[in-house]
Each structure stands twice: as structure tokens, then as C-alpha cells.
Write a protein that holds these residues in place. Sequence first.
Motif, PDB file in Angstrom:
ATOM      1  N   GLY A  48       0.793  -1.224   0.000  1.00 33.25           N
ATOM      2  CA  GLY A  48       0.000   0.000   0.000  1.00 33.25           C
ATOM      3  C   GLY A  48       0.820   1.266   0.000  1.00 33.25           C
ATOM      4  N   ILE A  49       2.146   1.134  -0.009  1.00 36.76           N
ATOM      5  CA  ILE A  49       3.033   2.308  -0.088  1.00 36.76           C
ATOM      6  C   ILE A  49       3.313   2.526  -1.574  1.00 36.76           C
ATOM      7  CG2 ILE A  49       5.231   3.319   0.633  1.00 36.76           C
ATOM      8  CD1 ILE A  49       5.183   1.335   2.993  1.00 36.76           C
ATOM      9  N   LEU A  50       2.534   3.385  -2.199  1.00 33.49           N
ATOM     10  CA  LEU A  50       2.538   3.501  -3.653  1.00 33.49           C
ATOM     11  C   LEU A  50       3.665   4.364  -4.203  1.00 33.49           C
ATOM     12  CD1 LEU A  50      -1.307   3.940  -4.251  1.00 33.49           C
ATOM     13  CD2 LEU A  50       0.031   1.836  -4.053  1.00 33.49           C
ATOM     14  N   PHE A  51       4.285   5.195  -3.344  1.00 39.68           N
ATOM     15  CA  PHE A  51       5.359   6.073  -3.827  1.00 39.68           C
ATOM     16  C   PHE A  51       6.499   6.099  -2.802  1.00 39.68           C
ATOM     17  CE2 PHE A  51       7.087  10.235  -5.314  1.00 39.68           C
ATOM     18  CZ  PHE A  51       7.244   9.897  -6.649  1.00 39.68           C
ATOM     19  N   PRO A  52       7.178   4.927  -2.659  1.00 39.32           N
ATOM     20  CA  PRO A  52       8.277   4.871  -1.687  1.00 39.32           C
ATOM     21  C   PRO A  52       9.403   5.827  -2.066  1.00 39.32           C
ATOM     22  CG  PRO A  52       8.308   2.940  -3.117  1.00 39.32           C
ATOM     23  CD  PRO A  52       7.030   3.666  -3.401  1.00 39.32           C
ATOM     24  N   GLU A  85      -0.567   9.655 -11.652  1.00 37.27           N
ATOM     25  CA  GLU A  85      -1.365  10.378 -10.668  1.00 37.27           C
ATOM     26  C   GLU A  85      -2.300   9.409  -9.974  1.00 37.27           C
ATOM     27  OE1 GLU A  85      -4.762  13.309 -11.502  1.00 37.27           O
ATOM     28  OE2 GLU A  85      -3.034  14.642 -11.226  1.00 37.27           O
ATOM     29  N   HIS A  86      -2.429   9.559  -8.666  1.00 41.15           N
ATOM     30  CA  HIS A  86      -3.284   8.662  -7.876  1.00 41.15           C
ATOM     31  C   HIS A  86      -4.245   9.490  -7.044  1.00 41.15           C
ATOM     32  CE1 HIS A  86      -4.580   5.368  -5.350  1.00 41.15           C
ATOM     33  NE2 HIS A  86      -4.177   6.029  -4.271  1.00 41.15           N
ATOM     34  N   MET A  87      -5.489   9.008  -6.943  1.00 47.54           N
ATOM     35  CA  MET A  87      -6.484   9.683  -6.108  1.00 47.54           C
ATOM     36  C   MET A  87      -7.039   8.674  -5.116  1.00 47.54           C
ATOM     37  SD  MET A  87      -9.931  11.775  -7.214  1.00 47.54           S
ATOM     38  CE  MET A  87      -8.972  13.013  -8.096  1.00 47.54           C
ATOM     39  N   ASP A  88      -6.920   8.968  -3.838  1.00 48.08           N
ATOM     40  CA  ASP A  88      -7.397   8.027  -2.832  1.00 48.08           C
ATOM     41  C   ASP A  88      -8.892   8.199  -2.584  1.00 48.08           C
ATOM     42  OD1 ASP A  88      -7.723  10.270  -1.263  1.00 48.08           O
ATOM     43  OD2 ASP A  88      -5.942   9.916  -0.027  1.00 48.08           O
ATOM     44  N   GLU A  89      -9.393   7.485  -1.580  1.00 46.37           N
ATOM     45  CA  GLU A  89     -10.830   7.497  -1.289  1.00 46.37           C
ATOM     46  C   GLU A  89     -11.318   8.874  -0.862  1.00 46.37           C
ATOM     47  OE1 GLU A  89     -11.282   4.516   1.640  1.00 46.37           O
ATOM     48  OE2 GLU A  89     -10.972   2.834   0.253  1.00 46.37           O
ATOM     49  N   ARG A  90     -10.393   9.678  -0.320  1.00 44.03           N
ATOM     50  CA  ARG A  90     -10.776  11.035   0.123  1.00 44.03           C
ATOM     51  C   ARG A  90     -10.599  12.053  -1.006  1.00 44.03           C
ATOM     52  NH1 ARG A  90      -6.795  11.354   5.084  1.00 44.03           N
ATOM     53  NH2 ARG A  90      -5.515  10.383   3.447  1.00 44.03           N
ATOM     54  N   GLU A  91     -10.321  11.547  -2.204  1.00 44.65           N
ATOM     55  CA  GLU A  91     -10.126  12.375  -3.395  1.00 44.65           C
ATOM     56  C   GLU A  91      -8.933  13.311  -3.255  1.00 44.65           C
ATOM     57  OE1 GLU A  91     -13.691  14.322  -4.575  1.00 44.65           O
ATOM     58  OE2 GLU A  91     -14.771  12.449  -4.985  1.00 44.65           O
ATOM     59  N   ILE A  92      -7.924  12.809  -2.533  1.00 43.27           N
ATOM     60  CA  ILE A  92      -6.666  13.550  -2.416  1.00 43.27           C
ATOM     61  C   ILE A  92      -5.718  13.046  -3.488  1.00 43.27           C
ATOM     62  CG2 ILE A  92      -4.663  14.022  -0.949  1.00 43.27           C
ATOM     63  CD1 ILE A  92      -6.497  13.693   1.463  1.00 43.27           C
ATOM     64  N   ARG A  93      -5.224  13.947  -4.293  1.00 41.77           N
ATOM     65  CA  ARG A  93      -4.334  13.573  -5.384  1.00 41.77           C
ATOM     66  C   ARG A  93      -2.904  13.390  -4.877  1.00 41.77           C
ATOM     67  NH1 ARG A  93      -6.749  14.403 -10.343  1.00 41.77           N
ATOM     68  NH2 ARG A  93      -8.670  15.645 -10.295  1.00 41.77           N
ATOM     69  N   SER A  94      -2.251  12.383  -5.418  1.00 39.65           N
ATOM     70  CA  SER A  94      -0.844  12.129  -5.083  1.00 39.65           C
ATOM     71  C   SER A  94      -0.198  11.398  -6.261  1.00 39.65           C
ATOM     72  CB  SER A  94      -0.739  11.298  -3.797  1.00 39.65           C
ATOM     73  OG  SER A  94      -1.384  10.043  -3.976  1.00 39.65           O
ATOM     74  N   GLU A  95       1.051  11.056  -6.130  1.00 38.44           N
ATOM     75  CA  GLU A  95       1.754  10.324  -7.189  1.00 38.44           C
ATOM     76  C   GLU A  95       2.027   8.898  -6.737  1.00 38.44           C
ATOM     77  OE1 GLU A  95       5.184  12.799  -7.851  1.00 38.44           O
ATOM     78  OE2 GLU A  95       4.270  13.699  -9.637  1.00 38.44           O
ATOM     79  N   LYS A  96       2.146   8.034  -7.713  1.00 35.16           N
ATOM     80  CA  LYS A  96       2.470   6.645  -7.402  1.00 35.16           C
ATOM     81  C   LYS A  96       3.354   6.067  -8.506  1.00 35.16           C
ATOM     82  CE  LYS A  96      -1.341   4.290  -9.765  1.00 35.16           C
ATOM     83  NZ  LYS A  96      -2.375   3.237  -9.650  1.00 35.16           N
ATOM     84  N   TYR A  97       4.148   5.072  -8.126  1.00 35.58           N
ATOM     85  CA  TYR A  97       4.948   4.350  -9.108  1.00 35.58           C
ATOM     86  C   TYR A  97       4.081   3.270  -9.765  1.00 35.58           C
ATOM     87  CZ  TYR A  97       9.398   6.361  -7.534  1.00 35.58           C
ATOM     88  OH  TYR A  97      10.432   7.205  -7.246  1.00 35.58           O
ATOM     89  N   SER A  98       4.332   3.030 -11.029  1.00 36.79           N
ATOM     90  CA  SER A  98       3.656   1.949 -11.738  1.00 36.79           C
ATOM     91  C   SER A  98       4.706   1.041 -12.379  1.00 36.79           C
ATOM     92  CB  SER A  98       2.727   2.502 -12.821  1.00 36.79           C
ATOM     93  OG  SER A  98       2.213   1.448 -13.627  1.00 36.79           O
TER      94      SER A  98
END
Length: 235
Positions: A48-52, A85-98
Motif C-alpha cells: 500500500g506504499i505507492l510512492f516509496p 497520478e493517484h487519487m485516494d478514497e478522500r479524493e486527495i491527489r498524489s503520485e504513485k509508481y507503476s
Amino acid sequence: MDKKKMAEWLSQGSFAIPKLLLNHYKHLGLSETEFVLLLHMHSFIEEGILFPTPAELAEKMTVTPSECMEMLRKLLQKGFISIEEHMDEREIRSEKYSLQPLWEKLVHYLYAESLKEEKQERQEEEESLYTVFEQEFGRPLSPFECETLSMWIDQDGHSPLIIKAALREAVLSGKLNFRYIDRILFEWKKNGIRTIEQAQNYGRKFRKHQQSTKSIRPVQNEYKQTIPFFNWLDS
């Protein structure tokens, strides 16, 4: 050993390393260090750590955070990972690795290797085909006959196995010549014969029909054929 502690260790779980990646990361152009970095990134993402951070990744390895940062830059540059770009359940935008680019590169490599193997197998089948024909004819094939074989494969789309089956039909019929074999292949293609099993069944039906036809004709001589055959040229 503390059983409770052991249970805690085991509860941390595990993640599967794709065997295909383990076997082929070298062929993709990855170094061992880059491969291990990707595995740790995969592990972080599954937790669950999408952007270490480089520091978090380096802590798992024998490299410094700056070295880890440089490796990440190169992996991004070479198209093994991407940042989305990643958006969580609270609609907070963040970055993630793919790691999707990595899996796509692996699939592309495996597909290319599969095509190479198919091409190699086809070449071996064609070489074997020429050998079988020369053995049956008891002599080297003429340039015209070699060209005919190539045309059957390249232009008419017959597989080497089907051509060998047609050669066998010609041998059984006692009509060992290219014109006769060409007629067999033409009839098979016209009737949708694509596999060895279909060709064998088709040949058996014609021989059975030939036997039935001969059984109702008056016997004009004492000669009997040991192998009934269908005259493809007369069809």
C-alpha cells in the motif's frame, strides 16, 4: 525461540516473484541491482506504499539514497517504471509508481522470442521437407521442383506437414510426381483440409469409395492391387 515473535514474522506475509521476470530480467537489460530495486518497489506497492522514497528503498538494499535516486531516474528514462497520478478514497491527489511498463516490456520480449522460435521451427520443417522429398524420389530435386515446393509453402500457404501428407498419398497411389501432389494439395485446400487428421480421413474415404467401386465391376484380369488408391488427377 519466542513463538509469539515467530508468529509475528510469519504474519508479515510474502509476495510472489514472477518466474518469467526472474529468468529474463537480464535479457531486458536490467542489472541485478536494478532488478532487486524493482522487487522492493513491487513489495512496497503491494503493502500500500505507492510512492516509496529513495531513502525507504535504499534502506532495504546496500546502496545509498542518492544511488537509489539515480537508479530510479534511469529506470524511468529507460521506460521500466512510470509515475502516475493517484487519487485516494478522500479524493486527495498524489503520485504513485507503476510497474506496468516493466510487465509490458517483459510481454513484448517473450512475444518476440516466441516469433523467433516459430520461425526457427518453420525453417527446420522446410529443410526436413526437402530431405523427405529427395528420399522418396531417390534423387536430388531439380531447381523447378525446389521452386514448386517453395510456392506450395509461400504462395499457396500449405504447411510442411500437409505437403508431407500429400507426398505420402502420392506414394500410396503409385503416382510419385509433382503434378499429382499439386493436384492433391489443390483438392485438399478446396475442401478445407488443414490438418493431418483431416487429410488422413479424406484419403481413407476416397480409398474406401474406390474399393466399393471396384467391387461391383466385373473382374477383367487376375491382377489385384495391394493398396487401392484414388486418382486425384481424374477428380
